[in-house]
Scaffold this motif. Structure first.
Motif, PDB file in Angstrom:
ATOM      1  N   ARG A 127       0.838  -1.211   0.000  1.00  0.00           N
ATOM      2  CA  ARG A 127       0.000   0.000   0.000  1.00  0.00           C
ATOM      3  C   ARG A 127       0.868   1.254   0.000  1.00  0.00           C
ATOM      4  O   ARG A 127       0.554   2.231  -0.675  1.00  0.00           O
ATOM      5  CB  ARG A 127      -0.930  -0.029   1.216  1.00  0.00           C
ATOM      6  N   PHE A 128       1.977   1.231   0.742  1.00  0.00           N
ATOM      7  CA  PHE A 128       2.885   2.373   0.775  1.00  0.00           C
ATOM      8  C   PHE A 128       3.413   2.686  -0.628  1.00  0.00           C
ATOM      9  O   PHE A 128       3.388   3.825  -1.067  1.00  0.00           O
ATOM     10  CB  PHE A 128       4.056   2.102   1.739  1.00  0.00           C
ATOM     11  N   PHE A 129       3.892   1.658  -1.361  1.00  0.00           N
ATOM     12  CA  PHE A 129       4.402   1.869  -2.714  1.00  0.00           C
ATOM     13  C   PHE A 129       3.307   2.362  -3.661  1.00  0.00           C
ATOM     14  O   PHE A 129       3.525   3.267  -4.463  1.00  0.00           O
ATOM     15  CB  PHE A 129       5.021   0.585  -3.276  1.00  0.00           C
ATOM     16  N   GLU A 130       2.126   1.741  -3.571  1.00  0.00           N
ATOM     17  CA  GLU A 130       1.024   2.106  -4.470  1.00  0.00           C
ATOM     18  C   GLU A 130       0.577   3.542  -4.246  1.00  0.00           C
ATOM     19  O   GLU A 130       0.325   4.283  -5.196  1.00  0.00           O
ATOM     20  CB  GLU A 130      -0.170   1.161  -4.259  1.00  0.00           C
ATOM     21  N   GLU A 131       0.443   3.942  -2.987  1.00  0.00           N
ATOM     22  CA  GLU A 131      -0.090   5.270  -2.673  1.00  0.00           C
ATOM     23  C   GLU A 131       0.980   6.354  -2.661  1.00  0.00           C
ATOM     24  O   GLU A 131       0.737   7.462  -3.097  1.00  0.00           O
ATOM     25  CB  GLU A 131      -0.813   5.245  -1.321  1.00  0.00           C
ATOM     26  N   GLY A 132       2.159   6.039  -2.134  1.00  0.00           N
ATOM     27  CA  GLY A 132       3.208   7.042  -1.993  1.00  0.00           C
ATOM     28  C   GLY A 132       3.904   7.328  -3.309  1.00  0.00           C
ATOM     29  O   GLY A 132       3.510   8.240  -4.047  1.00  0.00           O
ATOM     30  N   PRO A 133       4.942   6.546  -3.657  1.00  0.00           N
ATOM     31  CA  PRO A 133       5.686   6.830  -4.881  1.00  0.00           C
ATOM     32  C   PRO A 133       4.847   6.782  -6.161  1.00  0.00           C
ATOM     33  O   PRO A 133       5.011   7.628  -7.028  1.00  0.00           O
ATOM     34  CB  PRO A 133       6.762   5.742  -4.907  1.00  0.00           C
TER      35      PRO A 133
ATOM     36  N   ASN B 118       0.212  10.147  -3.062  1.00  0.00           N
ATOM     37  CA  ASN B 118      -0.799  10.381  -2.031  1.00  0.00           C
ATOM     38  C   ASN B 118      -0.106  10.414  -0.663  1.00  0.00           C
ATOM     39  O   ASN B 118       0.043   9.395  -0.002  1.00  0.00           O
ATOM     40  CB  ASN B 118      -1.859   9.273  -2.088  1.00  0.00           C
ATOM     41  N   LEU B 119       0.333  11.610  -0.249  1.00  0.00           N
ATOM     42  CA  LEU B 119       1.077  11.746   0.997  1.00  0.00           C
ATOM     43  C   LEU B 119       0.203  11.485   2.218  1.00  0.00           C
ATOM     44  O   LEU B 119       0.701  11.026   3.245  1.00  0.00           O
ATOM     45  CB  LEU B 119       1.696  13.142   1.092  1.00  0.00           C
ATOM     46  N   ILE B 120      -1.088  11.735   2.122  1.00  0.00           N
ATOM     47  CA  ILE B 120      -1.991  11.506   3.258  1.00  0.00           C
ATOM     48  C   ILE B 120      -2.031  10.022   3.607  1.00  0.00           C
ATOM     49  O   ILE B 120      -1.883   9.643   4.768  1.00  0.00           O
ATOM     50  CB  ILE B 120      -3.404  12.056   2.965  1.00  0.00           C
ATOM     51  N   VAL B 121      -2.202   9.169   2.594  1.00  0.00           N
ATOM     52  CA  VAL B 121      -2.230   7.728   2.852  1.00  0.00           C
ATOM     53  C   VAL B 121      -0.843   7.255   3.279  1.00  0.00           C
ATOM     54  O   VAL B 121      -0.718   6.464   4.214  1.00  0.00           O
ATOM     55  CB  VAL B 121      -2.728   6.931   1.626  1.00  0.00           C
ATOM     56  N   ALA B 122       0.204   7.764   2.644  1.00  0.00           N
ATOM     57  CA  ALA B 122       1.562   7.386   3.041  1.00  0.00           C
ATOM     58  C   ALA B 122       1.760   7.711   4.522  1.00  0.00           C
ATOM     59  O   ALA B 122       2.286   6.899   5.284  1.00  0.00           O
ATOM     60  CB  ALA B 122       2.594   8.105   2.176  1.00  0.00           C
TER      61      ALA B 122
ATOM     62  N   GLY C 217      11.150  13.968   5.360  1.00  0.00           N
ATOM     63  CA  GLY C 217      12.089  13.448   4.367  1.00  0.00           C
ATOM     64  C   GLY C 217      11.420  12.568   3.331  1.00  0.00           C
ATOM     65  O   GLY C 217      11.723  12.666   2.140  1.00  0.00           O
ATOM     66  N   ILE C 218      10.506  11.707   3.766  1.00  0.00           N
ATOM     67  CA  ILE C 218       9.822  10.836   2.795  1.00  0.00           C
ATOM     68  C   ILE C 218       8.904  11.673   1.906  1.00  0.00           C
ATOM     69  O   ILE C 218       8.786  11.406   0.714  1.00  0.00           O
ATOM     70  CB  ILE C 218       9.077   9.652   3.466  1.00  0.00           C
ATOM     71  N   HIS C 219       8.306  12.744   2.447  1.00  0.00           N
ATOM     72  CA  HIS C 219       7.523  13.666   1.614  1.00  0.00           C
ATOM     73  C   HIS C 219       8.415  14.257   0.528  1.00  0.00           C
ATOM     74  O   HIS C 219       8.006  14.353  -0.632  1.00  0.00           O
ATOM     75  CB  HIS C 219       6.959  14.809   2.457  1.00  0.00           C
ATOM     76  N   GLU C 220       9.632  14.674   0.923  1.00  0.00           N
ATOM     77  CA  GLU C 220      10.558  15.282  -0.040  1.00  0.00           C
ATOM     78  C   GLU C 220      10.946  14.286  -1.123  1.00  0.00           C
ATOM     79  O   GLU C 220      10.984  14.639  -2.307  1.00  0.00           O
ATOM     80  CB  GLU C 220      11.800  15.803   0.684  1.00  0.00           C
ATOM     81  N   VAL C 221      11.233  13.037  -0.749  1.00  0.00           N
ATOM     82  CA  VAL C 221      11.604  12.016  -1.733  1.00  0.00           C
ATOM     83  C   VAL C 221      10.458  11.803  -2.725  1.00  0.00           C
ATOM     84  O   VAL C 221      10.654  11.848  -3.941  1.00  0.00           O
ATOM     85  CB  VAL C 221      11.979  10.680  -1.044  1.00  0.00           C
ATOM     86  N   ILE C 222       9.244  11.597  -2.197  1.00  0.00           N
ATOM     87  CA  ILE C 222       8.089  11.332  -3.075  1.00  0.00           C
ATOM     88  C   ILE C 222       7.798  12.541  -3.962  1.00  0.00           C
ATOM     89  O   ILE C 222       7.627  12.406  -5.181  1.00  0.00           O
ATOM     90  CB  ILE C 222       6.851  10.934  -2.228  1.00  0.00           C
ATOM     91  N   THR C 223       7.771  13.729  -3.373  1.00  0.00           N
ATOM     92  CA  THR C 223       7.448  14.945  -4.127  1.00  0.00           C
ATOM     93  C   THR C 223       8.507  15.237  -5.185  1.00  0.00           C
ATOM     94  O   THR C 223       8.184  15.566  -6.329  1.00  0.00           O
ATOM     95  CB  THR C 223       7.292  16.137  -3.161  1.00  0.00           C
ATOM     96  N   THR C 224       9.780  15.094  -4.826  1.00  0.00           N
ATOM     97  CA  THR C 224      10.876  15.350  -5.764  1.00  0.00           C
ATOM     98  C   THR C 224      10.836  14.370  -6.927  1.00  0.00           C
ATOM     99  O   THR C 224      10.940  14.761  -8.089  1.00  0.00           O
ATOM    100  CB  THR C 224      12.238  15.250  -5.037  1.00  0.00           C
ATOM    101  N   CYS C 225      10.688  13.090  -6.614  1.00  0.00           N
ATOM    102  CA  CYS C 225      10.681  12.069  -7.672  1.00  0.00           C
ATOM    103  C   CYS C 225       9.476  12.216  -8.584  1.00  0.00           C
ATOM    104  O   CYS C 225       9.595  12.126  -9.805  1.00  0.00           O
ATOM    105  CB  CYS C 225      10.751  10.668  -7.069  1.00  0.00           C
ATOM    106  N   ARG C 226       8.316  12.497  -8.001  1.00  0.00           N
ATOM    107  CA  ARG C 226       7.111  12.652  -8.825  1.00  0.00           C
ATOM    108  C   ARG C 226       7.176  13.936  -9.645  1.00  0.00           C
ATOM    109  O   ARG C 226       6.641  13.993 -10.748  1.00  0.00           O
ATOM    110  CB  ARG C 226       5.852  12.593  -7.970  1.00  0.00           C
TER     111      ARG C 226
END
Length: 142
Positions: A16-22, A26-30, A52-61
């Motif tokens: 679920r983390f991979f599906e919703e986050g990266p 979806n940072l709320i579900v992450a 930090g995980i927000h930054e990784v997801i946001t930067t990559c997306r």
């Protein structure tokens, strides 16, 4: 029997983390899947913890349009889950100081998670950044 159920539940949290986050951003579900005491260990200059995980997801997306992360293998023991993944996208934004190239990318990596009380409390990540840089033309392939 209980141990197998908890291992399967732990794997479900990581899926679920991979599906919703990266994959969806979806940072709320992450966040729902992360412990308030979450610690992040990745080879990128990011803030500690959940920020930090927000930054990784946001930067990559932001850098890779149509980013989709596929779990290739999920291996679990006790409270630890290891995920081997493949990420696909198109380089449409700045990444690690490199302006967009428009090139499609495929990046592989492995992340190991520790789960406590049904939440991800720690993440160690290793990604093939050299292979990514080769695809983007920064380094010549050997």
């Amino acid at each position: 029997m209980e141990e197998n159920m908890s291992i399967e539940e732990n794997k479900a949290i990581i899926r679920r983390f991979f599906e919703e986050g990266p994959s969806k951003g979806n940072l709320i579900v992450a966040d729902e899947l992360l412990s308030p005491d979450f610690t992040l260990h990745v080879p990128l200059p990011v803030s500690p913890g959940i920020e930090g995980i927000h930054e990784v997801i946001t930067t990559c997306r932001g850098a890779f349009e149509h980013l989709n992360v596929t779990i290739e293998d999920l291996i679990a023991e006790d409270n630890n889950v290891a995920a081997r993944f493949t990420a696909h996208g198109i380089h449409k934004g700045s990444f690690m100081g490199l302006p967009a190239t428009g090139k499609p990318i495929t990046m592989t990596g492995i992340e190991t998670f520790r789960i406590k009380d049904g939440k991800i409390i720690e993440l160690w990540g290793e990604a093939n950044l050299l292979g990514l840089m080769q695809q983007l033309g920064i380094f010549a392939a050997p």
